[in-house]
Write a protein that holds these residues in place. Structure first.
Motif, PDB file in Angstrom:
ATOM      1  N   VAL A   1       0.840  -1.211   0.000  1.00 17.01           N
ATOM      2  CA  VAL A   1       0.000   0.000   0.000  1.00 17.01           C
ATOM      3  C   VAL A   1       0.869   1.254   0.000  1.00 17.01           C
ATOM      4  O   VAL A   1       0.540   2.253  -0.659  1.00 17.01           O
ATOM      5  CB  VAL A   1      -0.985  -0.028   1.202  1.00 17.01           C
ATOM      6  N   LEU A   2       1.984   1.200   0.713  1.00 16.58           N
ATOM      7  CA  LEU A   2       2.905   2.359   0.700  1.00 16.58           C
ATOM      8  C   LEU A   2       3.429   2.598  -0.716  1.00 16.58           C
ATOM      9  O   LEU A   2       3.577   3.746  -1.151  1.00 16.58           O
ATOM     10  CB  LEU A   2       4.064   2.132   1.680  1.00 16.58           C
ATOM     11  N   ASP A   3       3.686   1.508  -1.431  1.00 18.08           N
ATOM     12  CA  ASP A   3       4.105   1.615  -2.839  1.00 18.08           C
ATOM     13  C   ASP A   3       2.993   2.217  -3.690  1.00 18.08           C
ATOM     14  O   ASP A   3       3.205   3.141  -4.461  1.00 18.08           O
ATOM     15  CB  ASP A   3       4.451   0.218  -3.395  1.00 18.08           C
ATOM     16  N   ASP A   4       1.789   1.674  -3.517  1.00 13.43           N
ATOM     17  CA  ASP A   4       0.617   2.118  -4.295  1.00 13.43           C
ATOM     18  C   ASP A   4       0.352   3.602  -4.110  1.00 13.43           C
ATOM     19  O   ASP A   4      -0.023   4.306  -5.043  1.00 13.43           O
ATOM     20  CB  ASP A   4      -0.650   1.362  -3.858  1.00 13.43           C
ATOM     21  N   THR A   5       0.500   4.048  -2.871  1.00 14.25           N
ATOM     22  CA  THR A   5       0.134   5.431  -2.559  1.00 14.25           C
ATOM     23  C   THR A   5       1.311   6.394  -2.743  1.00 14.25           C
ATOM     24  O   THR A   5       1.145   7.605  -2.590  1.00 14.25           O
ATOM     25  CB  THR A   5      -0.376   5.543  -1.101  1.00 14.25           C
ATOM     26  N   GLY A   6       2.475   5.846  -3.037  1.00 10.98           N
ATOM     27  CA  GLY A   6       3.652   6.691  -3.243  1.00 10.98           C
ATOM     28  C   GLY A   6       4.147   7.333  -1.956  1.00 10.98           C
ATOM     29  O   GLY A   6       4.683   8.449  -1.972  1.00 10.98           O
ATOM     30  N   LEU A   7       3.970   6.636  -0.848  1.00  9.50           N
ATOM     31  CA  LEU A   7       4.348   7.236   0.444  1.00  9.50           C
ATOM     32  C   LEU A   7       5.498   6.484   1.131  1.00  9.50           C
ATOM     33  O   LEU A   7       5.764   6.704   2.312  1.00  9.50           O
ATOM     34  CB  LEU A   7       3.130   7.255   1.383  1.00  9.50           C
ATOM     35  N   LYS A   8       6.163   5.635   0.376  1.00  5.81           N
ATOM     36  CA  LYS A   8       7.210   4.786   0.975  1.00  5.81           C
ATOM     37  C   LYS A   8       8.307   5.619   1.663  1.00  5.81           C
ATOM     38  O   LYS A   8       8.754   5.287   2.756  1.00  5.81           O
ATOM     39  CB  LYS A   8       7.816   3.897  -0.100  1.00  5.81           C
ATOM     40  N   GLU A   9       8.677   6.708   0.997  1.00  5.65           N
ATOM     41  CA  GLU A   9       9.767   7.542   1.531  1.00  5.65           C
ATOM     42  C   GLU A   9       9.400   8.229   2.850  1.00  5.65           C
ATOM     43  O   GLU A   9      10.259   8.585   3.631  1.00  5.65           O
ATOM     44  CB  GLU A   9      10.146   8.632   0.512  1.00  5.65           C
ATOM     45  N   ARG A  10       8.084   8.419   3.025  1.00  5.48           N
ATOM     46  CA  ARG A  10       7.639   9.165   4.214  1.00  5.48           C
ATOM     47  C   ARG A  10       6.930   8.262   5.235  1.00  5.48           C
ATOM     48  O   ARG A  10       6.209   8.752   6.092  1.00  5.48           O
ATOM     49  CB  ARG A  10       6.664  10.277   3.773  1.00  5.48           C
ATOM     50  N   LYS A  11       7.154   6.974   5.121  1.00  2.00           N
ATOM     51  CA  LYS A  11       6.348   6.027   5.912  1.00  2.00           C
ATOM     52  C   LYS A  11       6.499   6.198   7.423  1.00  2.00           C
ATOM     53  O   LYS A  11       5.572   5.900   8.174  1.00  2.00           O
ATOM     54  CB  LYS A  11       6.650   4.586   5.502  1.00  2.00           C
ATOM     55  N   LYS A  12       7.662   6.687   7.858  1.00  2.00           N
ATOM     56  CA  LYS A  12       7.858   6.803   9.310  1.00  2.00           C
ATOM     57  C   LYS A  12       7.569   8.205   9.832  1.00  2.00           C
ATOM     58  O   LYS A  12       7.687   8.465  11.030  1.00  2.00           O
ATOM     59  CB  LYS A  12       9.281   6.388   9.668  1.00  2.00           C
ATOM     60  N   ASP A  13       7.216   9.110   8.911  1.00  2.00           N
ATOM     61  CA  ASP A  13       6.925  10.488   9.337  1.00  2.00           C
ATOM     62  C   ASP A  13       5.524  10.593   9.909  1.00  2.00           C
ATOM     63  O   ASP A  13       4.617   9.869   9.493  1.00  2.00           O
ATOM     64  CB  ASP A  13       7.048  11.444   8.139  1.00  2.00           C
ATOM     65  N   LYS A  14       5.377  11.539  10.827  1.00  2.00           N
ATOM     66  CA  LYS A  14       4.052  11.754  11.403  1.00  2.00           C
ATOM     67  C   LYS A  14       3.119  12.325  10.340  1.00  2.00           C
ATOM     68  O   LYS A  14       3.534  13.170   9.535  1.00  2.00           O
ATOM     69  CB  LYS A  14       4.134  12.712  12.584  1.00  2.00           C
ATOM     70  N   VAL A  15       1.903  11.882  10.349  1.00  2.00           N
ATOM     71  CA  VAL A  15       0.945  12.272   9.307  1.00  2.00           C
ATOM     72  C   VAL A  15       0.697  13.782   9.315  1.00  2.00           C
ATOM     73  O   VAL A  15       0.426  14.387   8.277  1.00  2.00           O
ATOM     74  CB  VAL A  15      -0.377  11.481   9.482  1.00  2.00           C
ATOM     75  N   LYS A  16       0.833  14.415  10.486  1.00  2.00           N
ATOM     76  CA  LYS A  16       0.567  15.863  10.540  1.00  2.00           C
ATOM     77  C   LYS A  16       1.579  16.666   9.718  1.00  2.00           C
ATOM     78  O   LYS A  16       1.336  17.832   9.423  1.00  2.00           O
ATOM     79  CB  LYS A  16       0.497  16.348  11.981  1.00  2.00           C
ATOM     80  N   THR A  17       2.693  16.041   9.341  1.00  2.00           N
ATOM     81  CA  THR A  17       3.682  16.747   8.522  1.00  2.00           C
ATOM     82  C   THR A  17       3.404  16.554   7.018  1.00  2.00           C
ATOM     83  O   THR A  17       4.126  17.088   6.189  1.00  2.00           O
ATOM     84  CB  THR A  17       5.116  16.250   8.818  1.00  2.00           C
ATOM     85  N   PHE A  18       2.391  15.786   6.667  1.00  2.00           N
ATOM     86  CA  PHE A  18       2.074  15.489   5.262  1.00  2.00           C
ATOM     87  C   PHE A  18       1.296  16.631   4.616  1.00  2.00           C
ATOM     88  O   PHE A  18       0.584  17.373   5.294  1.00  2.00           O
ATOM     89  CB  PHE A  18       1.200  14.220   5.163  1.00  2.00           C
TER      90      PHE A  18
END
Lengths: 248, 293
Positions: free
Chosen positions: B107-124
């Protein structure tokens, strides 16, 4: 349900604000009040003051977890998290239980840390550890039970904060956590006996000093359990309305 | 895949849905179109098992499908990481251990969020949150994906990414129920669509057929004094986008008329074009109201 507990614990343990007012602030208050009230007092008198202030401030500050509980439920409701969780396999009551268990854990940790602080800094005695542990669990049940009721009933954060202040500060004042009950007028002394804070404070002090009698232990335990149960039942009654509101 | 029959949902002050019946076949992207407050979210919440107290029936062909629900709100825990959120929802969908870990990675691959997987969502960014919002709903590989306005308030890049994800879901044979008030999204993504207004389905069918059925061409003209006085006899004239739309069955005649008028009066035409019928026009002709009301 474990997923709810794990996420909630993770969230709360990372919350610096929660750490400050649930651990650091009570420590600061404890140190300040002990400094003021023991200045010029003899050794025996100082010991009594410390034995009153450490559990007193512990009991007072655990009630503030109700603000976090209210915020957590309101946030989940407003962000659509409750509705989203409802679409998963998790039964609705597990959400409530998961949240409750995680806040129970937070309050237990808070009591443990604050008593340990008293032990390390002021060498407070912890003569009857088993009754102390039971009382800590029951106090946690009381606080989180009332907090759970508040969390599902209130509709805004401000309302939650206001009611928590009334319960925590009003209870602390009337329950003898700031001023010994014996120094209060008769009517207030009678009123204090209606509050869980009074019974928790009396039983904690006695258990710490090693003079807790079974009668006081059972009496305090029953009062704490009763308040917690009442809060919990109220929360269960109100929970369907909370869910309806949260799901839209 | 699923049929709903006579679904009604009443709140104390309003009837959100009034006898709604629809059939959503397996493997299609079904668009639910309507303005804000039309009843789209209520319908979606009923299908997603969020709302249980309603009148009417939902019938599934075969077993009840696994459902993934993407709510309109960004329903994430923003103080923890993307992985924590995915792990949380994965567990709520019954995934554990290696399978959960594998699905989180996919899913991280699908959504293109692999690089940011450990970052807090509030920083997205808003777009990243929207993508994670979808990611949390597809961990358990649902048969039916229900999306309620999944692209509200995001940048074009994230919108494109979400469109690509949806096209992939279609290729995988998943059924998608897609609610939106963005007509261009429905036209691009959906095979079938239903128009909902004031809690009622006003029309539904294949998108292409709806466009054909309600196709009335328009001519758009922009410029000073380039509109003949008698243009109204050819069709309805609406002032929009700094010019005029003339909805007519004789578009070429209208264009000739405008050009002739401009030559005679020496007026400058800035823009003159034949406008293709869009779903938005179909909705307008059916309900008499604009989608972005």
């Amino acid at each position: 349900m474990n997923a709810i507990i794990v996420l909630e614990m993770k969230k709360n343990l990372q919350d610096r604000g929660l750490f400050f007012w649930s651990v650091i602030l009570p420590m600061i208050f404890t140190v300040l009040f002990i400094s003021v009230f023991t200045s010029g007092a003899g050794e025996e008198e100082s010991r009594e003051i410390i034995l009153s202030i450490v559990p007193g401030f512990t009991i007072m500050f655990v009630f503030f977890i109700m603000i976090s509980m209210t915020e957590s439920f309101l946030k989940d409701s407003q962000t659509g998290m409750v509705a989203r969780i409802a679409s998963t396999l998790l039964p609705a009551n597990r959400y409530l239980l998961g949240k409750w268990v995680s806040f129970m854990a937070i309050v237990l940790i808070q009591i443990f840390v604050l008593l340990l602080f008293g032990k390390l800094v002021y060498q407070i005695p912890l003569e009857q550890p088993v009754p102390l542990l039971v009382l800590s669990v029951l106090l946690t049940f009381t606080v989180t039970g009332i907090g759970l009721a508040l969390a599902v009933i209130v509709k805004t954060n401000n309302m939650g904060i206001a009611l928590t202040q009334v319960i925590a500060l009003g209870g602390a004042l009337l329950g003898g956590l700031w001023v010994p009950v014996e120094m209060m007028p008769d009517i207030l002394q009678k009123t204090s006996k209606l509050l869980p804070q009074y019974w928790a404070h009396q039983a904690f002090q006695e258990a710490m000093a090693g003079t807790l009698k079974m009668s006081l232990f059972w009496q305090s335990s029953l009062v704490l359990f009763g308040f917690g149960l009442a809060g919990f039942i109220l929360a269960l009654i109100w929970y369907p309305r909370f869910l309806r509101r949260a799901k839209g | 895949m699923l049929s709903v029959k006579n679904i009604s949902k009443k709140y104390p002050s309003v009837t959100a849905l009034n006898n709604v019946s629809l059939h959503i076949p397996q493997g299609v992207c079904f668009g639910l179109v309507g303005p804000n407050g039309a009843g789209k979210s209520t319908f979606i919440k009923i299908i997603a098992s969020v709302i249980h107290d309603f009148d009417g029936d939902i019938h599934y062909s075969g077993q009840k499908p696994r459902i993934g629900y993407v709510p309109q709100e960004i329903s994430l825990e923003d103080t923890v990481s993307a992985v924590d959120n995915l792990s949380f929802f994965g567990k709520l969908y019954g995934l554990r251990g290696k399978k959960l870990k594998r699905r989180i990675d996919e899913v991280l691959d699908d959504t293109g969020l692999k690089e940011r997987k450990k970052d807090k969502v509030k920083t997205f960014s808003g777009g990243m949150k929207r993508r994670l919002n979808i990611g949390c709903a597809i961990l358990h590989e649902p048969d039916l994906i229900i999306m309620d306005e999944p692209t509200v308030g995001i940048d074009p890049q994230s919108r494109l990414h979400i469109f690509q994800m949806i096209e992939r879901f279609k290729k995988e044979g998943r059924t998608i129920l897609y609610a939106s008030h963005y007509m261009e999204e429905i036209e691009r993504l959906c095979d079938l669509a239903a128009f909902i207004d004031k809690g009622k389905i006003v029309e539904n069918g294949p998108v292409e057929e709806l466009l054909k059925k309600y196709a009335v061409p328009s001519v758009f003209v922009k410029g000073e004094n380039c509109l003949p006085d008698d243009i109204g006899q050819y069709g309805k004239v609406t002032e929009r986008n700094g010019g005029y739309f003339i909805t007519t069955n004789a578009p070429l005649e209208v264009m000739e008329k405008i050009i002739g008028h401009s030559k005679r009066h020496n007026s400058q035409i800035e823009q003159l074009e034949l406008v293709k019928t869009r779903l938005e026009d179909v909705f307008f002709s059916l309900t008499g109201s604009q989608l972005r009301d």
